[in-house]
Write a protein that holds these residues in place. Structure first.
Motif, PDB file in Angstrom:
ATOM      1  N   UNK A   1      15.607   9.721  -5.705  1.00 34.01           N
ATOM      2  CA  UNK A   1      15.476   8.613  -4.639  1.00 34.01           C
ATOM      3  C   UNK A   1      14.289   7.350  -5.139  1.00 34.01           C
ATOM      4  N   UNK A   2      13.226   7.790  -5.674  1.00 39.38           N
ATOM      5  CA  UNK A   2      12.212   7.061  -5.941  1.00 39.38           C
ATOM      6  C   UNK A   2      12.706   6.252  -7.097  1.00 39.38           C
ATOM      7  N   UNK A   3      13.311   6.843  -8.239  1.00 39.27           N
ATOM      8  CA  UNK A   3      13.578   6.344  -9.147  1.00 39.27           C
ATOM      9  C   UNK A   3      14.933   5.308  -8.927  1.00 39.27           C
ATOM     10  N   UNK A   4      15.564   5.516  -8.006  1.00 40.26           N
ATOM     11  CA  UNK A   4      16.861   4.656  -7.641  1.00 40.26           C
ATOM     12  C   UNK A   4      16.302   3.380  -7.097  1.00 40.26           C
ATOM     13  N   UNK A   5      15.175   3.602  -6.310  1.00 40.32           N
ATOM     14  CA  UNK A   5      14.535   2.333  -5.748  1.00 40.32           C
ATOM     15  C   UNK A   5      13.818   1.543  -6.751  1.00 40.32           C
ATOM     16  N   UNK A   6      13.267   2.128  -7.659  1.00 40.53           N
ATOM     17  CA  UNK A   6      12.656   1.420  -8.854  1.00 40.53           C
ATOM     18  C   UNK A   6      13.819   0.675  -9.709  1.00 40.53           C
ATOM     19  N   UNK A   7      14.904   1.426 -10.046  1.00 41.61           N
ATOM     20  CA  UNK A   7      15.756   1.080 -10.759  1.00 41.61           C
ATOM     21  C   UNK A   7      16.561  -0.428 -10.170  1.00 41.61           C
ATOM     22  N   UNK A   8      16.746  -0.224  -8.952  1.00 36.11           N
ATOM     23  CA  UNK A   8      17.463  -1.595  -7.804  1.00 36.11           C
ATOM     24  C   UNK A   8      16.378  -2.609  -7.917  1.00 36.11           C
ATOM     25  N   UNK A   9      15.145  -2.413  -7.948  1.00 36.07           N
ATOM     26  CA  UNK A   9      14.220  -3.540  -7.797  1.00 36.07           C
ATOM     27  C   UNK A   9      14.302  -4.135  -9.329  1.00 36.07           C
ATOM     28  N   UNK A  10      14.188  -3.246 -10.251  1.00 33.79           N
ATOM     29  CA  UNK A  10      14.132  -3.668 -11.640  1.00 33.79           C
ATOM     30  C   UNK A  10      15.367  -4.506 -12.134  1.00 33.79           C
ATOM     31  N   UNK A  11      16.555  -4.154 -11.581  1.00 35.81           N
ATOM     32  CA  UNK A  11      17.790  -4.711 -11.811  1.00 35.81           C
ATOM     33  C   UNK A  11      17.797  -6.140 -11.235  1.00 35.81           C
ATOM     34  N   UNK A  12      17.323  -6.023  -9.813  1.00 38.08           N
ATOM     35  CA  UNK A  12      17.397  -7.239  -9.034  1.00 38.08           C
ATOM     36  C   UNK A  12      16.374  -8.362  -9.708  1.00 38.08           C
ATOM     37  N   UNK A  13      15.339  -7.865 -10.244  1.00 45.88           N
ATOM     38  CA  UNK A  13      14.363  -8.747 -10.829  1.00 45.88           C
ATOM     39  C   UNK A  13      14.892  -9.363 -11.990  1.00 45.88           C
ATOM     40  N   UNK A  14      15.664  -8.555 -12.933  1.00 49.76           N
ATOM     41  CA  UNK A  14      16.226  -9.034 -14.056  1.00 49.76           C
ATOM     42  C   UNK A  14      17.330 -10.073 -13.930  1.00 49.76           C
ATOM     43  N   UNK A  15      17.945  -9.825 -12.778  1.00 54.53           N
ATOM     44  CA  UNK A  15      18.991 -10.731 -12.296  1.00 54.53           C
ATOM     45  C   UNK A  15      18.538 -11.965 -12.043  1.00 54.53           C
ATOM     46  N   UNK A  16      17.379 -11.883 -11.430  1.00 59.60           N
ATOM     47  CA  UNK A  16      16.470 -13.198 -10.985  1.00 59.60           C
ATOM     48  C   UNK A  16      15.964 -13.826 -11.960  1.00 59.60           C
ATOM     49  N   UNK A  17      15.354 -12.995 -13.285  1.00 60.93           N
ATOM     50  CA  UNK A  17      14.925 -13.854 -14.322  1.00 60.93           C
ATOM     51  C   UNK A  17      15.956 -14.539 -15.109  1.00 60.93           C
TER      52      UNK A  17
ATOM     53  N   UNK B   1      11.427   1.146   3.483  1.00 65.60           N
ATOM     54  CA  UNK B   1      12.231   1.315   2.341  1.00 65.60           C
ATOM     55  C   UNK B   1      13.648   1.186   3.040  1.00 65.60           C
ATOM     56  N   UNK B   2      13.549   2.002   3.895  1.00 66.98           N
ATOM     57  CA  UNK B   2      14.969   2.007   4.665  1.00 66.98           C
ATOM     58  C   UNK B   2      15.258   0.719   5.317  1.00 66.98           C
ATOM     59  N   UNK B   3      14.404  -0.087   5.879  1.00 70.88           N
ATOM     60  CA  UNK B   3      14.814  -1.208   6.393  1.00 70.88           C
ATOM     61  C   UNK B   3      15.195  -2.212   5.310  1.00 70.88           C
ATOM     62  N   UNK B   4      14.170  -2.427   4.306  1.00 68.40           N
ATOM     63  CA  UNK B   4      14.579  -3.169   2.987  1.00 68.40           C
ATOM     64  C   UNK B   4      15.920  -2.895   2.464  1.00 68.40           C
ATOM     65  N   UNK B   5      15.939  -1.624   2.280  1.00 64.30           N
ATOM     66  CA  UNK B   5      17.256  -1.029   1.789  1.00 64.30           C
ATOM     67  C   UNK B   5      18.643  -1.401   2.691  1.00 64.30           C
TER      68      UNK B   5
END
Length: 169
Positions: free
Chosen positions: A16-32, A97-101
């Motif tokens: 779960x920890x790594x899924x959160x980090x991966x999701x945030x990283x993909x979101x950041x890459x899309x934003x960039x 994380x639940x609320x943000x997710x």
């Protein structure tokens, strides 16, 4: 006096920890990717403010890019810290994380449904295939991360018990 006993992190929580980090990283890459599409940013700035000169538009776009980079970095660091804190058994981090997710999943589903049903196109909103793909992936990652956090709920109850025992001594 010894500190609280550390308990091993269950595999579900670690994933779960790594899924959160991966999701945030993909979101950041899309934003960039959107942020560095300078032509689109300049065209949008010119469309919104036709009276501005090129120097003013360039300055505004440059400022927007710098601010966007700052915000993207802060969000990535925040998600990473929250995920690591959650993995250490802190229930408050799991709740945040639940609320943000949940908000991310709801927004992602809304975007995908709006695109799939044609509603977005009727309102003149275009979505690039890469953006749709990133939305789908981050929606799935966030939903899976939430489910995994709650499948290993005993990790958070153990942490509360260990902390209470430590405070009593």
């Amino acid at each position: 006096m010894a500190g609280p006993v550390s308990t091993p992190v269950p595999q579900l929580i670690n994933v779960s920890r790594w899924l959160w980090i991966a999701s945030a990283s993909i979101g950041m890459a899309r934003f960039l990717a959107q942020l560095f599409d300078r032509e689109t940013l300049v065209a949008e700035a010119r469309r919104q403010n036709p009276a501005l000169g090129q120097d003013q538009i360039d300055a505004g776009v440059n400022g927007g890019i710098m601010f966007g980079l700052l915000i993207a970095t802060v969000i990535l660091v925040a998600y990473t810290r929250l995920a690591n804190t959650m993995a250490r058994g802190r229930n408050w981090a799991r709740i945040v994380l639940t609320v943000l997710g949940a908000a991310s999943v709801a927004f992602g589903l809304f975007r995908l449904i709006a695109w799939g049903s044609g509603i977005a196109a009727r309102f003149g909103v275009t979505m690039q295939p890469v953006d749709l793909g990133a939305t789908f992936v981050t929606t799935v990652l966030d939903a899976a991360a939430i489910v995994l956090m709650y499948r290993a709920s005993t990790h958070f109850r153990k942490r509360v018990t260990v902390d209470r025992d430590f405070l009593r001594s």
